[in-house]
Design a protein around this motif. Sequence first.
Motif, mmCIF file in Angstrom:
data_model
loop_
_atom_site.group_PDB
_atom_site.id
_atom_site.type_symbol
_atom_site.label_atom_id
_atom_site.label_comp_id
_atom_site.label_asym_id
_atom_site.label_seq_id
_atom_site.Cartn_x
_atom_site.Cartn_y
_atom_site.Cartn_z
ATOM 1 N N ARG A 75 0.837 -1.206 0.000
ATOM 2 C CA ARG A 75 0.000 0.000 0.000
ATOM 3 C C ARG A 75 0.867 1.250 0.000
ATOM 4 O O ARG A 75 0.630 2.195 -0.750
ATOM 5 C CB ARG A 75 -0.914 -0.011 1.225
ATOM 6 N N TYR A 76 1.872 1.291 0.865
ATOM 7 C CA TYR A 76 2.765 2.438 0.995
ATOM 8 C C TYR A 76 3.452 2.736 -0.333
ATOM 9 O O TYR A 76 3.678 3.905 -0.679
ATOM 10 C CB TYR A 76 3.802 2.127 2.077
ATOM 11 N N LEU A 77 3.753 1.686 -1.084
ATOM 12 C CA LEU A 77 4.475 1.838 -2.351
ATOM 13 C C LEU A 77 3.556 1.745 -3.561
ATOM 14 O O LEU A 77 4.007 1.414 -4.650
ATOM 15 C CB LEU A 77 5.592 0.799 -2.441
ATOM 16 N N GLY A 78 2.273 2.029 -3.389
ATOM 17 C CA GLY A 78 1.435 2.292 -4.543
ATOM 18 C C GLY A 78 0.307 1.348 -4.857
ATOM 19 O O GLY A 78 -0.476 1.641 -5.778
ATOM 20 N N GLN A 79 0.139 0.220 -4.157
ATOM 21 C CA GLN A 79 -0.920 -0.720 -4.527
ATOM 22 C C GLN A 79 -2.235 -0.320 -3.857
ATOM 23 O O GLN A 79 -2.714 -0.946 -2.930
ATOM 24 C CB GLN A 79 -0.536 -2.152 -4.162
ATOM 25 N N GLN A 80 -2.786 0.749 -4.363
ATOM 26 C CA GLN A 80 -4.071 1.258 -3.899
ATOM 27 C C GLN A 80 -4.603 2.225 -4.941
ATOM 28 O O GLN A 80 -3.881 2.662 -5.846
ATOM 29 C CB GLN A 80 -3.922 1.977 -2.556
ATOM 30 N N LEU A 81 -5.868 2.546 -4.827
ATOM 31 C CA LEU A 81 -6.476 3.571 -5.680
ATOM 32 C C LEU A 81 -7.692 4.125 -4.966
ATOM 33 O O LEU A 81 -8.118 3.620 -3.926
ATOM 34 C CB LEU A 81 -6.835 3.012 -7.061
ATOM 35 N N TYR A 82 -8.234 5.190 -5.535
ATOM 36 C CA TYR A 82 -9.468 5.778 -5.022
ATOM 37 C C TYR A 82 -10.561 5.656 -6.071
ATOM 38 O O TYR A 82 -10.297 5.781 -7.275
ATOM 39 C CB TYR A 82 -9.261 7.242 -4.633
ATOM 40 N N ILE A 83 -11.764 5.391 -5.604
ATOM 41 C CA ILE A 83 -12.921 5.263 -6.484
ATOM 42 C C ILE A 83 -13.825 6.463 -6.242
ATOM 43 O O ILE A 83 -14.345 6.660 -5.140
ATOM 44 C CB ILE A 83 -13.671 3.953 -6.224
ATOM 45 N N SER A 84 -13.997 7.267 -7.286
ATOM 46 C CA SER A 84 -14.859 8.439 -7.211
ATOM 47 C C SER A 84 -16.258 8.059 -7.683
ATOM 48 O O SER A 84 -16.442 7.654 -8.828
ATOM 49 C CB SER A 84 -14.303 9.573 -8.087
ATOM 50 N N VAL A 85 -17.210 8.174 -6.774
ATOM 51 C CA VAL A 85 -18.605 7.877 -7.075
ATOM 52 C C VAL A 85 -19.370 9.175 -6.892
ATOM 53 O O VAL A 85 -19.604 9.615 -5.766
ATOM 54 C CB VAL A 85 -19.161 6.777 -6.156
ATOM 55 N N GLN A 86 -19.730 9.811 -7.991
ATOM 56 C CA GLN A 86 -20.373 11.119 -7.930
ATOM 57 C C GLN A 86 -21.823 11.037 -8.375
ATOM 58 O O GLN A 86 -22.137 10.378 -9.363
ATOM 59 C CB GLN A 86 -19.634 12.120 -8.812
ATOM 60 N N SER A 87 -22.673 11.714 -7.615
ATOM 61 C CA SER A 87 -24.068 11.830 -8.015
ATOM 62 C C SER A 87 -24.220 13.018 -8.953
ATOM 63 O O SER A 87 -23.781 14.129 -8.620
ATOM 64 C CB SER A 87 -24.960 12.032 -6.790
ATOM 65 N N PRO A 88 -24.819 12.853 -10.123
ATOM 66 C CA PRO A 88 -24.988 13.989 -11.039
ATOM 67 C C PRO A 88 -25.909 15.066 -10.487
ATOM 68 O O PRO A 88 -25.872 16.210 -10.942
ATOM 69 C CB PRO A 88 -25.574 13.338 -12.294
ATOM 70 N N ALA A 89 -26.700 14.710 -9.473
ATOM 71 C CA ALA A 89 -27.679 15.674 -8.952
ATOM 72 C C ALA A 89 -27.065 16.687 -8.000
ATOM 73 O O ALA A 89 -27.661 17.728 -7.743
ATOM 74 C CB ALA A 89 -28.804 14.926 -8.240
ATOM 75 N N ARG A 90 -25.851 16.413 -7.474
ATOM 76 C CA ARG A 90 -25.264 17.266 -6.431
ATOM 77 C C ARG A 90 -26.319 17.609 -5.379
ATOM 78 O O ARG A 90 -26.551 18.761 -5.032
ATOM 79 C CB ARG A 90 -24.668 18.539 -7.023
ATOM 80 N N SER A 91 -26.935 16.558 -4.866
ATOM 81 C CA SER A 91 -28.049 16.703 -3.945
ATOM 82 C C SER A 91 -27.703 16.092 -2.598
ATOM 83 O O SER A 91 -26.983 15.089 -2.513
ATOM 84 C CB SER A 91 -29.293 16.009 -4.519
ATOM 85 N N LEU A 92 -28.252 16.683 -1.536
ATOM 86 C CA LEU A 92 -28.068 16.139 -0.199
ATOM 87 C C LEU A 92 -28.709 14.770 -0.055
ATOM 88 O O LEU A 92 -28.409 14.035 0.880
ATOM 89 C CB LEU A 92 -28.651 17.095 0.839
ATOM 90 N N ARG A 93 -29.597 14.420 -0.974
ATOM 91 C CA ARG A 93 -30.159 13.071 -0.944
ATOM 92 C C ARG A 93 -29.096 12.032 -1.248
ATOM 93 O O ARG A 93 -29.228 10.867 -0.875
ATOM 94 C CB ARG A 93 -31.288 12.945 -1.964
ATOM 95 N N ASP A 94 -28.026 12.448 -1.933
ATOM 96 C CA ASP A 94 -27.017 11.497 -2.389
ATOM 97 C C ASP A 94 -25.670 11.655 -1.694
ATOM 98 O O ASP A 94 -24.966 10.673 -1.481
ATOM 99 C CB ASP A 94 -26.802 11.648 -3.900
ATOM 100 N N GLU A 95 -25.311 12.891 -1.373
ATOM 101 C CA GLU A 95 -24.016 13.118 -0.742
ATOM 102 C C GLU A 95 -24.075 14.366 0.107
ATOM 103 O O GLU A 95 -24.722 15.351 -0.248
ATOM 104 C CB GLU A 95 -22.897 13.251 -1.781
ATOM 105 N N TYR A 96 -23.365 14.319 1.224
ATOM 106 C CA TYR A 96 -23.345 15.439 2.143
ATOM 107 C C TYR A 96 -22.346 16.489 1.678
ATOM 108 O O TYR A 96 -21.284 16.159 1.152
ATOM 109 C CB TYR A 96 -22.972 14.926 3.534
ATOM 110 N N SER A 97 -22.671 17.758 1.870
ATOM 111 C CA SER A 97 -21.760 18.850 1.523
ATOM 112 C C SER A 97 -20.542 18.856 2.442
ATOM 113 O O SER A 97 -20.550 18.268 3.528
ATOM 114 C CB SER A 97 -22.478 20.196 1.637
ATOM 115 N N LEU A 98 -19.511 19.556 1.999
ATOM 116 C CA LEU A 98 -18.308 19.715 2.807
ATOM 117 C C LEU A 98 -18.665 20.381 4.138
ATOM 118 O O LEU A 98 -19.130 21.521 4.160
ATOM 119 C CB LEU A 98 -17.294 20.583 2.059
ATOM 120 N N PRO A 99 -18.468 19.704 5.283
ATOM 121 C CA PRO A 99 -18.753 20.331 6.573
ATOM 122 C C PRO A 99 -17.772 21.472 6.852
ATOM 123 O O PRO A 99 -16.599 21.411 6.476
ATOM 124 C CB PRO A 99 -18.554 19.190 7.582
ATOM 125 N N ASP A 100 -18.233 22.509 7.524
ATOM 126 C CA ASP A 100 -17.376 23.643 7.846
ATOM 127 C C ASP A 100 -16.254 23.265 8.800
ATOM 128 O O ASP A 100 -15.258 23.988 8.916
ATOM 129 C CB ASP A 100 -18.213 24.770 8.469
#
Length: 565
Positions: A522-547
Amino acid sequence: MSGAVFITLCLVLGLSGVRAEDPYLFFTWNVTYGTIAPLGVPQQGILINGQFPGPNINSTTNNNIVINVFNNLDQPFLLSWSVSPLDLRCLPVVDRNGIQQRKNSWQDGLAGTNCPIQPGKNFTYHFQVKDQIGSFFYFPSLGMHKAAGGFGGLRINSRLLIPVPFDPPADDYTVLIGDWYAKDHKALAGILDAGRSIGLPDGVIINGKTGKDRTGKDGKPLFVMEAGKVYRYRICNTGIRASLNFRIQGHSMELVEVDGSHTMQNLYDSLDVHVGQCYSVLVTANQAPGDYYLVASTRFMKKELTATGIVRYAGSKVPPSAVLPKAPTGWAWSFNQWRSFRWNLTASAARPNPQGSFHYGSINITRTIKFANSRAVVGGKSRFALNGVSHVDVDTPLKHLEYFGVADKFFKYNLTEDEPRAGSGPVNLAPNVITVEFRTFVEVIFENPEKGPQFYHLDGYSFFPVGMGPGKWTPESRKRYNLLDAVSRHAIQVYPKSWTAIMLTFDNAGMWNLRSELWERRYLGQQLYISVQSPARSLRDEYSLPDTVLLCGAVASLPKPPPYT
């Protein structure tokens, strides 16, 4: 910032509503260095409130957990939680139907999602263990901190109104097993940075101790049982390298839960617990009163390393037998044991409906992604990769770059393709982020062409491991899938020169880490990130950046985007 002030701030900012029926658990954790000696030799470890391992979190489904973490180390620090999926937020959000929103990765505690807690600073984590039960652990996620401690148990008990498929045990014990290195985390990181391997571990520990004295003369038990009663043991492999076989001298173990899912209750003399995985068993104190050894020993290594601990029958003065039960050999035994694990379809998990009411085997697959692990030498130094891409962290969390709309200046999506490339071309060192369409049902194949086993964890989700087999995966392999009662979980193994297939619905919007649980890789690169985005940009799907989330790097001075609505 204290937990109480944090809660008040969230309410003032209007970030969410509060459900009075969901209790709060408050903790203040001071993270420090301290001298520990798990293998009998003093070394620097990472302590939480002076403890190694760290404190256990004993929670119940839907509890809100607030942890104010003070970093007293000389390096940035983050904690991550091996619970998937969590409801990670400032406070729980309730939609108009009273359904809790669970679409948030803002406090997942990894370099790709969070700015680190700088030395001398603090940060308050807040997460709700929403709709989940079971046995988990937390751990430090940056650098090689995990090799120095900072980890502890996290249990989520069922609510009283939800039936559990076994009677309440007399007591509930957490057993943290793992390999251990005699070098401290800075030395291990230095070895990896120099392009070398950290090699095999130096020993094995059970709850921070190795138990080298096999005479039983030290007489200090880890746990105590009363004759005739039944006890629950939650066993988690918190190590960074080795699969471990766990057994209890003279006692069978009744498996009841794996990574947060109730299982069919089969009996086992021993269990292979792979890195990052947790198992929950019931043990009946039905032997002659005395002391008995708990045993954890390495698997799939030429040299077997072993740790022991004592479980004592109350009032016993009879030392344990010096003859330890032997571990199985070969990976075929382990594979067959995995095949015996079955989801308990009639048991309820965190909600009243039976686990088996979700018929994953009848959902159409919309995409197949196949990952193959590899190793390479780049610039004279070792690297590890998935499909030819070796992940490199950037100074700003990937999730923050994406949210602020500046991701294209720092990384490219989908450098990793859905199929391993043919041949052994050069490895690409870059931030490794793939996209998956929101709410699609995806089949993921892990192929392991190497001689050693691989272990993977996916944050934010539980998945169904439907199949394993030797060699390479082909479409014909689907004929051998378990499409009925595979155990839903968040971590899985891939045996040497073999494949593993999992299925899941990507319905949790956010940025989620898929990583090797072999920390060197993992430290030397065997990992990745999966971006799962809702096209609606809605609170029903994802929470906004908390302050309250820490900002750093390229987005620290940028104006915040409009919140989701």
